[in-house]
Motif scaffolding. Structure first.
Motif, PDB file in Angstrom:
ATOM      1  N   LEU A  14       0.814  -1.214   0.000  1.00  0.00           N
ATOM      2  CA  LEU A  14       0.000   0.000   0.000  1.00  0.00           C
ATOM      3  C   LEU A  14       0.852   1.270   0.000  1.00  0.00           C
ATOM      4  CD1 LEU A  14      -2.864  -1.036   2.435  1.00  0.00           C
ATOM      5  CD2 LEU A  14      -2.915  -0.930  -0.064  1.00  0.00           C
ATOM      6  N   ILE A  15       1.979   1.241   0.668  1.00  0.00           N
ATOM      7  CA  ILE A  15       2.854   2.414   0.699  1.00  0.00           C
ATOM      8  C   ILE A  15       3.484   2.665  -0.665  1.00  0.00           C
ATOM      9  CG2 ILE A  15       5.054   3.291   1.606  1.00  0.00           C
ATOM     10  CD1 ILE A  15       4.237   1.940   4.292  1.00  0.00           C
ATOM     11  N   HIS A  16       3.892   1.623  -1.331  1.00  0.00           N
ATOM     12  CA  HIS A  16       4.597   1.775  -2.617  1.00  0.00           C
ATOM     13  C   HIS A  16       3.680   1.690  -3.829  1.00  0.00           C
ATOM     14  CE1 HIS A  16       8.640   1.871  -0.985  1.00  0.00           C
ATOM     15  NE2 HIS A  16       8.182   1.047  -0.058  1.00  0.00           N
ATOM     16  N   ARG A  17       2.446   1.298  -3.640  1.00  0.00           N
ATOM     17  CA  ARG A  17       1.519   1.135  -4.756  1.00  0.00           C
ATOM     18  C   ARG A  17       1.229   2.414  -5.533  1.00  0.00           C
ATOM     19  NH1 ARG A  17      -4.189  -1.101  -3.333  1.00  0.00           N
ATOM     20  NH2 ARG A  17      -4.365   0.997  -2.571  1.00  0.00           N
ATOM     21  N   PRO A  18       1.166   3.586  -4.908  1.00  0.00           N
ATOM     22  CA  PRO A  18       0.868   4.785  -5.712  1.00  0.00           C
ATOM     23  C   PRO A  18       1.834   4.994  -6.872  1.00  0.00           C
ATOM     24  CG  PRO A  18       0.629   5.301  -3.400  1.00  0.00           C
ATOM     25  CD  PRO A  18       1.198   3.896  -3.485  1.00  0.00           C
ATOM     26  N   LEU A  19       3.075   4.576  -6.729  1.00  0.00           N
ATOM     27  CA  LEU A  19       4.020   4.756  -7.828  1.00  0.00           C
ATOM     28  C   LEU A  19       3.737   3.816  -8.993  1.00  0.00           C
ATOM     29  CD1 LEU A  19       7.467   5.436  -6.130  1.00  0.00           C
ATOM     30  CD2 LEU A  19       5.995   7.019  -7.358  1.00  0.00           C
ATOM     31  N   LEU A  20       2.953   2.757  -8.761  1.00  0.00           N
ATOM     32  CA  LEU A  20       2.613   1.859  -9.862  1.00  0.00           C
ATOM     33  C   LEU A  20       1.710   2.541 -10.881  1.00  0.00           C
ATOM     34  CD1 LEU A  20       1.850  -1.502  -8.030  1.00  0.00           C
ATOM     35  CD2 LEU A  20       3.888  -0.885  -9.303  1.00  0.00           C
ATOM     36  N   ASP A  46      16.088   4.377  -9.500  1.00  0.00           N
ATOM     37  CA  ASP A  46      15.179   5.491  -9.310  1.00  0.00           C
ATOM     38  C   ASP A  46      14.021   5.052  -8.420  1.00  0.00           C
ATOM     39  OD1 ASP A  46      12.854   4.611 -11.010  1.00  0.00           O
ATOM     40  OD2 ASP A  46      14.420   4.614 -12.548  1.00  0.00           O
ATOM     41  N   PRO A  47      13.273   5.996  -7.883  1.00  0.00           N
ATOM     42  CA  PRO A  47      12.175   5.638  -6.965  1.00  0.00           C
ATOM     43  C   PRO A  47      11.124   4.745  -7.628  1.00  0.00           C
ATOM     44  CG  PRO A  47      12.600   7.993  -6.899  1.00  0.00           C
ATOM     45  CD  PRO A  47      13.457   7.440  -7.987  1.00  0.00           C
ATOM     46  N   LEU A  52       8.554  -0.525  -7.650  1.00  0.00           N
ATOM     47  CA  LEU A  52       8.127  -1.758  -8.321  1.00  0.00           C
ATOM     48  C   LEU A  52       8.693  -2.984  -7.613  1.00  0.00           C
ATOM     49  CD1 LEU A  52       8.581  -0.916 -12.117  1.00  0.00           C
ATOM     50  CD2 LEU A  52       6.454  -1.047 -10.839  1.00  0.00           C
ATOM     51  N   LEU A  53       9.971  -2.916  -7.304  1.00  0.00           N
ATOM     52  CA  LEU A  53      10.629  -4.052  -6.661  1.00  0.00           C
ATOM     53  C   LEU A  53      10.062  -4.317  -5.271  1.00  0.00           C
ATOM     54  CD1 LEU A  53      12.836  -6.193  -6.876  1.00  0.00           C
ATOM     55  CD2 LEU A  53      14.407  -4.531  -5.907  1.00  0.00           C
ATOM     56  N   THR A  54       9.825  -3.271  -4.506  1.00  0.00           N
ATOM     57  CA  THR A  54       9.276  -3.439  -3.158  1.00  0.00           C
ATOM     58  C   THR A  54       7.878  -4.045  -3.205  1.00  0.00           C
ATOM     59  OG1 THR A  54      10.582  -1.574  -2.361  1.00  0.00           O
ATOM     60  CG2 THR A  54       8.707  -2.243  -1.010  1.00  0.00           C
ATOM     61  N   CYS A  55       7.026  -3.527  -4.094  1.00  0.00           N
ATOM     62  CA  CYS A  55       5.671  -4.082  -4.227  1.00  0.00           C
ATOM     63  C   CYS A  55       5.723  -5.541  -4.649  1.00  0.00           C
ATOM     64  CB  CYS A  55       4.875  -3.290  -5.259  1.00  0.00           C
ATOM     65  SG  CYS A  55       4.146  -1.792  -4.618  1.00  0.00           S
ATOM     66  N   ARG A  56       6.565  -5.824  -5.604  1.00  0.00           N
ATOM     67  CA  ARG A  56       6.675  -7.188  -6.120  1.00  0.00           C
ATOM     68  C   ARG A  56       7.148  -8.145  -5.025  1.00  0.00           C
ATOM     69  NH1 ARG A  56      10.945  -9.641  -8.245  1.00  0.00           N
ATOM     70  NH2 ARG A  56      10.550 -11.491  -9.431  1.00  0.00           N
ATOM     71  N   ALA A  93      -1.596  -6.273  -7.071  1.00  0.00           N
ATOM     72  CA  ALA A  93      -0.243  -5.745  -7.291  1.00  0.00           C
ATOM     73  C   ALA A  93       0.531  -6.623  -8.277  1.00  0.00           C
ATOM     74  CB  ALA A  93       0.503  -5.636  -5.962  1.00  0.00           C
ATOM     75  N   LEU A  94       0.459  -7.929  -8.109  1.00  0.00           N
ATOM     76  CA  LEU A  94       1.177  -8.824  -9.015  1.00  0.00           C
ATOM     77  C   LEU A  94       0.619  -8.767 -10.440  1.00  0.00           C
ATOM     78  CD1 LEU A  94       1.871 -11.976  -6.805  1.00  0.00           C
ATOM     79  CD2 LEU A  94       3.511 -10.288  -7.642  1.00  0.00           C
ATOM     80  N   CYS A  95      -0.685  -8.605 -10.572  1.00  0.00           N
ATOM     81  CA  CYS A  95      -1.274  -8.476 -11.910  1.00  0.00           C
ATOM     82  C   CYS A  95      -0.782  -7.201 -12.597  1.00  0.00           C
ATOM     83  CB  CYS A  95      -2.799  -8.489 -11.835  1.00  0.00           C
ATOM     84  SG  CYS A  95      -3.490 -10.125 -11.518  1.00  0.00           S
ATOM     85  N   ILE A  96      -0.709  -6.110 -11.860  1.00  0.00           N
ATOM     86  CA  ILE A  96      -0.193  -4.865 -12.428  1.00  0.00           C
ATOM     87  C   ILE A  96       1.258  -5.055 -12.850  1.00  0.00           C
ATOM     88  CG2 ILE A  96       0.472  -2.486 -11.881  1.00  0.00           C
ATOM     89  CD1 ILE A  96      -2.018  -2.412 -10.009  1.00  0.00           C
ATOM     90  N   LEU A  97       2.042  -5.639 -11.978  1.00  0.00           N
ATOM     91  CA  LEU A  97       3.466  -5.828 -12.268  1.00  0.00           C
ATOM     92  C   LEU A  97       3.691  -6.789 -13.431  1.00  0.00           C
ATOM     93  CD1 LEU A  97       4.638  -5.927  -8.577  1.00  0.00           C
ATOM     94  CD2 LEU A  97       5.196  -4.152 -10.250  1.00  0.00           C
ATOM     95  N   ALA A  98       2.873  -7.821 -13.527  1.00  0.00           N
ATOM     96  CA  ALA A  98       3.018  -8.771 -14.629  1.00  0.00           C
ATOM     97  C   ALA A  98       2.641  -8.148 -15.964  1.00  0.00           C
ATOM     98  CB  ALA A  98       2.165 -10.010 -14.370  1.00  0.00           C
ATOM     99  N   SER A  99       1.767  -7.155 -15.930  1.00  0.00           N
ATOM    100  CA  SER A  99       1.329  -6.552 -17.187  1.00  0.00           C
ATOM    101  C   SER A  99       2.247  -5.430 -17.665  1.00  0.00           C
ATOM    102  CB  SER A  99      -0.102  -6.026 -17.049  1.00  0.00           C
ATOM    103  OG  SER A  99      -0.136  -4.925 -16.165  1.00  0.00           O
ATOM    104  N   ILE A 100       3.164  -4.974 -16.842  1.00  0.00           N
ATOM    105  CA  ILE A 100       4.068  -3.898 -17.251  1.00  0.00           C
ATOM    106  C   ILE A 100       4.967  -4.351 -18.396  1.00  0.00           C
ATOM    107  CG2 ILE A 100       6.047  -2.502 -16.513  1.00  0.00           C
ATOM    108  CD1 ILE A 100       4.657  -2.213 -13.797  1.00  0.00           C
TER     109      ILE A 100
END
Length: 183
Positions: A14-20, A46-47, A52-56, A93-100
């Motif tokens: 939740l803390i790092h999700r806004p950057l997604l 970069d932030p 991305l890495l922290t959320c993942r 979060a994983l679905c967002i990251l997988a689609s990047i």
């Protein structure tokens, strides 16, 4: 302990999700999945990449709780709704990251995490309406991720050696001669 683990990983997401949600212009890294997982901020990133890495990492850690014996015990208690909501957050979060970048190694690892989360939601759906609804949402998101991956795989690239223009040149060129002089 399970509740604290889930709450901690959920807070990291939740803390790092806004950057997604931001489309920042930053130099692309070859594959953020190849960066080793570290608990704090990575030097020379970069932030956006760090986020991305922290959320993942947090979502993948959440996806691994199904292998703990305490998960089976907790799934029979009132904690099911709590667990189900945290599994949903990790799955989104994983679905967002997988689609990047659908064809990357990190995307494949994210899809493995999604598979684990779907299995856990499947186990919990009998005991919680929230888990059943979370399962439906994750299934729909997973279909979108896989559709995007399929589109990416079938999309010809004209700048790639094996894509568009190069393939057209191969089909229109003269047949190659074999060592015995035949074609």
């Amino acid at each position: 302990a399970l509740a604290l683990k889930l709450a901690y990983e959920n807070a990291r997401i939740l803390i790092h999700r806004p950057l997604l949600s931001y489309k920042m212009v930053s130099p692309p890294t070859p594959d953020y999945g190849t960066i080793p997982a570290v608990p704090a901020r990575l030097p020379n990133t970069d932030p956006f990449q760090s986020s991305l890495l922290t959320c993942r990492n947090a979502a993948l850690e959440t996806s691994r709780i199904g292998s703990f014996s305490i998960f089976r015990l907790a799934s029979g208690t009132y904690a099911v709704a709590f667990i189900g909501s945290h599994l949903l957050t990790a799955g989104v979060a994983l679905c967002i990251l997988a689609s990047i970048d659908p064809l990357s190694i990190s995307s494949q690892e994210s899809k493995i995490g999604i598979h684990r989360l779907l299995g856990m939601q499947m186990d919990l759906k009998r005991r919680s309406v929230l888990a059943a609804q979370g399962l439906e949402v994750l299934q729909k998101l997973t279909k979108l991720v896989l559709t995007k991956e399929l589109e990416k795989m079938l999309q010809p690239k004209s700048d790639s050696r094996f894509g568009g223009t190069y393939c057209q040149e191969l089909t229109t060129s003269t047949p190659m001669q074999t060592e015995d002089g035949g074609s």
